[in-house]
Write a protein that holds these residues in place. Structure first.
Motif, PDB file in Angstrom:
ATOM      1  N   GLY A 379       0.790  -1.216   0.000  1.00  0.00           N
ATOM      2  CA  GLY A 379       0.000   0.000   0.000  1.00  0.00           C
ATOM      3  C   GLY A 379       0.825   1.270   0.000  1.00  0.00           C
ATOM      4  N   PRO A 380       0.233   2.363  -0.447  1.00  0.00           N
ATOM      5  CA  PRO A 380       0.924   3.648  -0.476  1.00  0.00           C
ATOM      6  C   PRO A 380       0.988   4.272   0.908  1.00  0.00           C
ATOM      7  N   PRO A 381       1.754   5.341   1.075  1.00  0.00           N
ATOM      8  CA  PRO A 381       1.768   6.059   2.355  1.00  0.00           C
ATOM      9  C   PRO A 381       0.363   6.524   2.738  1.00  0.00           C
ATOM     10  N   TRP A 382       0.135   6.715   4.023  1.00  0.00           N
ATOM     11  CA  TRP A 382      -1.189   7.041   4.547  1.00  0.00           C
ATOM     12  C   TRP A 382      -1.820   8.238   3.845  1.00  0.00           C
ATOM     13  N   ARG A 383      -1.054   9.276   3.618  1.00  0.00           N
ATOM     14  CA  ARG A 383      -1.608  10.500   3.029  1.00  0.00           C
ATOM     15  C   ARG A 383      -2.113  10.288   1.603  1.00  0.00           C
ATOM     16  N   GLN A 384      -1.616   9.240   0.946  1.00  0.00           N
ATOM     17  CA  GLN A 384      -2.019   8.982  -0.431  1.00  0.00           C
ATOM     18  C   GLN A 384      -3.153   7.967  -0.533  1.00  0.00           C
ATOM     19  N   LYS A 385      -3.618   7.468   0.582  1.00  0.00           N
ATOM     20  CA  LYS A 385      -4.655   6.446   0.574  1.00  0.00           C
ATOM     21  C   LYS A 385      -6.046   7.034   0.325  1.00  0.00           C
ATOM     22  N   ILE A 386      -6.925   6.163  -0.158  1.00  0.00           N
ATOM     23  CA  ILE A 386      -8.334   6.523  -0.299  1.00  0.00           C
ATOM     24  C   ILE A 386      -8.954   6.576   1.094  1.00  0.00           C
ATOM     25  N   ASP A 387      -9.638   7.655   1.407  1.00  0.00           N
ATOM     26  CA  ASP A 387     -10.264   7.803   2.718  1.00  0.00           C
ATOM     27  C   ASP A 387     -11.562   7.000   2.719  1.00  0.00           C
ATOM     28  N   GLY A 388     -11.417   5.702   2.938  1.00  0.00           N
ATOM     29  CA  GLY A 388     -12.579   4.834   2.888  1.00  0.00           C
ATOM     30  C   GLY A 388     -12.279   3.461   3.454  1.00  0.00           C
ATOM     31  N   VAL A 389     -13.322   2.621   3.493  1.00  0.00           N
ATOM     32  CA  VAL A 389     -13.212   1.261   4.005  1.00  0.00           C
ATOM     33  C   VAL A 389     -13.502   0.297   2.861  1.00  0.00           C
ATOM     34  N   VAL A 390     -12.735  -0.792   2.784  1.00  0.00           N
ATOM     35  CA  VAL A 390     -12.897  -1.759   1.703  1.00  0.00           C
ATOM     36  C   VAL A 390     -12.966  -3.170   2.270  1.00  0.00           C
ATOM     37  N   TRP A 391     -13.789  -4.016   1.654  1.00  0.00           N
ATOM     38  CA  TRP A 391     -13.826  -5.436   1.991  1.00  0.00           C
ATOM     39  C   TRP A 391     -14.312  -6.220   0.788  1.00  0.00           C
ATOM     40  N   ARG A 392     -13.611  -7.304   0.495  1.00  0.00           N
ATOM     41  CA  ARG A 392     -14.038  -8.266  -0.512  1.00  0.00           C
ATOM     42  C   ARG A 392     -13.788  -9.661   0.039  1.00  0.00           C
ATOM     43  N   GLY A 393     -14.692 -10.567  -0.270  1.00  0.00           N
ATOM     44  CA  GLY A 393     -14.530 -11.940   0.176  1.00  0.00           C
ATOM     45  C   GLY A 393     -15.742 -12.758  -0.210  1.00  0.00           C
ATOM     46  N   VAL A 394     -15.743 -14.014   0.207  1.00  0.00           N
ATOM     47  CA  VAL A 394     -16.863 -14.902  -0.071  1.00  0.00           C
ATOM     48  C   VAL A 394     -17.759 -14.980   1.163  1.00  0.00           C
ATOM     49  N   ALA A 395     -18.984 -15.415   0.951  1.00  0.00           N
ATOM     50  CA  ALA A 395     -19.973 -15.472   2.034  1.00  0.00           C
ATOM     51  C   ALA A 395     -19.803 -16.762   2.833  1.00  0.00           C
ATOM     52  N   SER A 396     -18.610 -16.943   3.370  1.00  0.00           N
ATOM     53  CA  SER A 396     -18.324 -18.146   4.160  1.00  0.00           C
ATOM     54  C   SER A 396     -18.662 -17.880   5.625  1.00  0.00           C
ATOM     55  N   GLY A 464     -18.377  -5.855  -0.414  1.00  0.00           N
ATOM     56  CA  GLY A 464     -19.315  -6.786  -1.017  1.00  0.00           C
ATOM     57  C   GLY A 464     -18.735  -8.173  -1.191  1.00  0.00           C
ATOM     58  N   PHE A 465     -19.632  -9.113  -1.505  1.00  0.00           N
ATOM     59  CA  PHE A 465     -19.235 -10.500  -1.722  1.00  0.00           C
ATOM     60  C   PHE A 465     -18.836 -10.718  -3.181  1.00  0.00           C
ATOM     61  N   VAL A 466     -17.852 -11.575  -3.374  1.00  0.00           N
ATOM     62  CA  VAL A 466     -17.505 -11.996  -4.737  1.00  0.00           C
ATOM     63  C   VAL A 466     -18.159 -13.338  -5.049  1.00  0.00           C
ATOM     64  N   ASN A 467     -18.633 -14.039  -4.019  1.00  0.00           N
ATOM     65  CA  ASN A 467     -19.343 -15.307  -4.212  1.00  0.00           C
ATOM     66  C   ASN A 467     -20.271 -15.503  -3.019  1.00  0.00           C
ATOM     67  N   LEU A 468     -21.544 -15.712  -3.278  1.00  0.00           N
ATOM     68  CA  LEU A 468     -22.530 -15.821  -2.199  1.00  0.00           C
ATOM     69  C   LEU A 468     -22.562 -17.206  -1.554  1.00  0.00           C
ATOM     70  N   LEU A 469     -21.935 -18.196  -2.158  1.00  0.00           N
ATOM     71  CA  LEU A 469     -21.791 -19.542  -1.584  1.00  0.00           C
ATOM     72  C   LEU A 469     -23.104 -20.080  -1.010  1.00  0.00           C
ATOM     73  N   CYS A 470     -24.151 -20.005  -1.787  1.00  0.00           N
ATOM     74  CA  CYS A 470     -25.469 -20.396  -1.286  1.00  0.00           C
ATOM     75  C   CYS A 470     -25.644 -21.914  -1.258  1.00  0.00           C
ATOM     76  N   PHE A 471     -26.555 -22.354  -0.414  1.00  0.00           N
ATOM     77  CA  PHE A 471     -26.854 -23.776  -0.279  1.00  0.00           C
ATOM     78  C   PHE A 471     -28.369 -23.985  -0.340  1.00  0.00           C
ATOM     79  N   PRO A 472     -28.804 -24.970  -1.107  1.00  0.00           N
ATOM     80  CA  PRO A 472     -28.014 -25.828  -1.992  1.00  0.00           C
ATOM     81  C   PRO A 472     -27.570 -25.082  -3.244  1.00  0.00           C
ATOM     82  N   ASP A 473     -26.716 -25.733  -4.002  1.00  0.00           N
ATOM     83  CA  ASP A 473     -26.134 -25.087  -5.179  1.00  0.00           C
ATOM     84  C   ASP A 473     -27.188 -24.648  -6.183  1.00  0.00           C
ATOM     85  N   ASP A 474     -28.286 -25.411  -6.287  1.00  0.00           N
ATOM     86  CA  ASP A 474     -29.306 -25.090  -7.290  1.00  0.00           C
ATOM     87  C   ASP A 474     -30.331 -24.073  -6.791  1.00  0.00           C
TER      88      ASP A 474
END
Length: 621
Positions: A379-396, A464-474
């Motif tokens: 990551g870049p130095p603090w002053r150059q960062k986007i003033d925000g919160v980020v999260w990506r992952g699967v719905a595990s 946000g989620f990149v995969n909702l991992l729902c059950f059952p698959d169908d």
């Protein structure tokens, strides 16, 4: 005529000229001193705080924070700094000091091989504080109450084992179609193998922890360990391990010992491992997960200070938080479940505070996969960062399905960071599927009073989620489509461009936490899972802790973003966490942890364990 000395040249000048030169020198040095002083103060306070602390700047730190303290988090940061400063005073720089501190804290002589272990630590600039290894002794203690030969045989015969013989480590077991954990752990142990006794490290190959021994049984075993603890006279000490020749002699005939594996409600198994007087011990599991999660009224736990986590260890403990049975996927429906109430030797990367596995660094921390670490870019130095919160992952977090998904921790996090959802809640004074708005009586700040958290999050949050991992698959995820949309993934190195990175559990611990700590961003951590490094990280100094309800999430983010001081506090923790992590979370540090753990496990498996020890430092006296 010979060259004049500087003194001769100076004395030949008129008095007024000398006076002028002196004043010019004084002013020049004063200016330089001022510039250097200001520069170093800024660097030490906001870039390398722990270096600043050890150079005697702690008084200035306390002055800076306390004179502007008007928020509970100000106190928590200040207290964390003081705690860490005192912790570093316990650092050992030579073998006699390390051995002395060991005896004082453990009530035994160090294990044989302690000198080689410390020599490696010294050669690799490791920071050795005895309390950093408390987890090892908590995990090993119950095994002192079991027969050493039985423990050794069960460790040797398990399906997946890192085996050390004659100074060489090998991984044994069929790993076809499995993640490469065994090889990663074997490679780590191999670095210490030339100095290790013969020892076996059986591996838990599941995400979830597998052992939950009832509280009464563990207390009895730990009581036996405490009763047998003593520092033997030098003449009575044995300094060499007995080895595993007898265990190996029957290894070809031995079959893996499998205790009775249990299913059913994971909460029912968990609460039996809680102390009889703990709040969760008598609380039954939730029967109907179709009902929305219930947040505790007037929740004011002992582990919090004015609504913010103060004792992170207690904040992880489900025994003091009955409501977690409806707020974490582990208790709603684990993805896989194969649990025993019998104590067997099993090593793994994480566990609940009530589980009985022996902790080692998670295998994902040993891989160079940028999915977990972000690669070489942090990551870049603090002053150059986007003033925000980020999260990506699967719905595990377990098996989420129509009947129970609203009780999962990751679903709650994503809904809480959805600006549109939150704005609607604020407008209608309503709740959503996974959470209620935090009570304003506890988290009273302008955005909460003005009901503008939602509009703020619309610009501030990217989650946000990149995969909702729902059950059952169908199912086509029909049950969550009204609430969630799958988003494009963001590589870790791109996420490091944001200032704030929440980190919450998946099926077990989050394998990205070490990467977050070593980034230039600020991790916001909530978990119910213990890890090997917990005793060497200080909440509010190396990361920002969150309650597992996430009710403090908005207030924490508000504190760090409301003004210049909050931003400096966030930067301070982010940069201190990175700097400290680069000193105590290295591969060398993970090796030293496992190395020492295996010395202790080899001892507890030895018939002569009560008299085994390292005493060379005493012979020097």
């Amino acid at each position: 005529m010979g060259a004049r000395s500087p003194r001769d040249w100076l004395t030949s000048l008129p008095d007024n000229r000398i006076c002028s030169l002196r004043w010019q020198s004084i002013l020049r040095y004063a200016a330089i001193t001022f510039i250097v002083s200001v520069t170093l103060s800024g660097v030490f306070l906001f870039r390398r705080p722990e270096g600043f602390l050890r150079s005697g700047g702690s008084h200035y730190f306390e002055y800076f924070w306390n004179r502007t303290a008007n928020h509970p988090i100000d106190k928590l940061i200040s207290d964390a700094h003081t705690f860490h400063e005192n912790l570093l005073k316990e650092r050992s720089f030579d073998i006699p000091a390390a051995a002395t501190r060991y005896r004082e804290r453990r009530g035994r002589h160090p294990p044989p091989g302690f000198d080689a272990w410390f020599r490696y630590a010294k050669e690799h600039d490791a920071i050795i504080v005895e309390s950093f290894f408390d987890r090892i002794y908590a995990d090993i203690a119950p095994f002192w109450g079991l027969d050493p030969r039985v423990t050794a045989e069960r460790a040797s015969s398990w399906e997946h084992v890192v085996r050390v013989r004659g100074g060489v480590a090998n991984g044994t077991g069929n790993t076809e179609g499995k993640v490469p954990w065994l090889q990663l752990w074997t490679d780590l142990v191999a670095e210490a193998a030339p100095w290790l006794p013969d020892v076996d490290m059986p591996i838990n190959y599941m995400d979830e922890s597998r052992l939950i021994v009832p509280w009464e049984n563990v207390s009895d075993l730990v009581g036996k360990e405490a009763a047998g603890r003593s520092i033997k006279l030098i003449d009575d000490v044995v300094t060499k391990y007995s080895g595993l020749a007898e265990v190996d002699a029957v290894a070809d005939e031995a079959q893996p010992y499998h205790p009775k594996w249990l299913g059913g409600s994971y909460w029912n198994l968990t609460r039996v491992a809680c102390a009889p007087d703990s709040p969760s011990r008598t609380v039954a599991p939730i029967e109907n997960f179709e009902e929305l999660p219930v947040f505790p009224d007037d929740w004011s736990p002992d582990y919090a200070y004015k609504g913010y986590v103060e004792n992170f260890t207690s904040a992880m403990d489900p025994c003091v938080q009955p409501h977690l049975r409806g707020m974490h996927g582990t208790f709603a429906e684990p993805l896989t479940m194969s649990t025993s109430q019998e104590l067997i030797p099993l090593f793994g990367g994480c566990k609940l505070t009530v589980n009985n596995e022996i902790l080692i660094p998670g295998a994902m921390y040993l891989t160079d996969d940028p999915f977990y670490s972000g690669g070489d870019t942090h990551g870049p130095p603090w002053r150059q960062k986007i003033d925000g919160v980020v999260w990506r992952g699967v719905a595990s977090g377990g098996r989420n399905k129509k009947e129970n998904w609203s009780h999962f921790q990751r679903h709650r996090l994503i809904e809480m960071l959805n600006g549109t959802t939150v704005a609607s809640m604020e407008e209608n004074s309503s709740r959503t599927m996974t959470f209620e708005m935090p009570p304003v009586r506890k988290y009273d700040f302008p955005r909460r009073q003005e009901r503008t958290i939602g509009t703020w999050l619309e610009k501030f949050a990217n989650a946000g989620f990149v995969n909702l991992l729902c059950f059952p698959d169908d199912s086509d995820c029909a049950y969550v489509r009204p609430y969630f949309t799958e988003l494009q993934g963001i590589p870790m190195k791109e996420q490091y461009k944001y200032k704030f990175m929440p980190d919450v559990d998946g099926n077990s611990f989050s394998a990205r936490f070490r990467g977050f700590l070593l980034s230039t961003s600020l991790p916001l951590k909530a978990t119910i899972y213990a890890e090997w490094h917990d005793d060497r990280l200080v909440p509010w100094l190396h990361f920002a802790p969150m309650d597992n309800t996430f009710q403090d999430l908005y207030a924490i983010l508000d504190y760090f973003t409301r003004d210049r001081k909050g931003d400096k506090s966030a930067r301070f923790i982010a940069e201190e966490g990175r700097s400290w992590g680069s000193k105590v979370l290295r591969r060398e540090d993970m090796l030293l942890y496992v190395w020492r753990l295996l010395l202790e496990f080899a001892r507890v498996c030895d018939e002569k364990r009560d008299v085994l020890g390292y005493i060379d430092d005493l012979n020097m006296i």
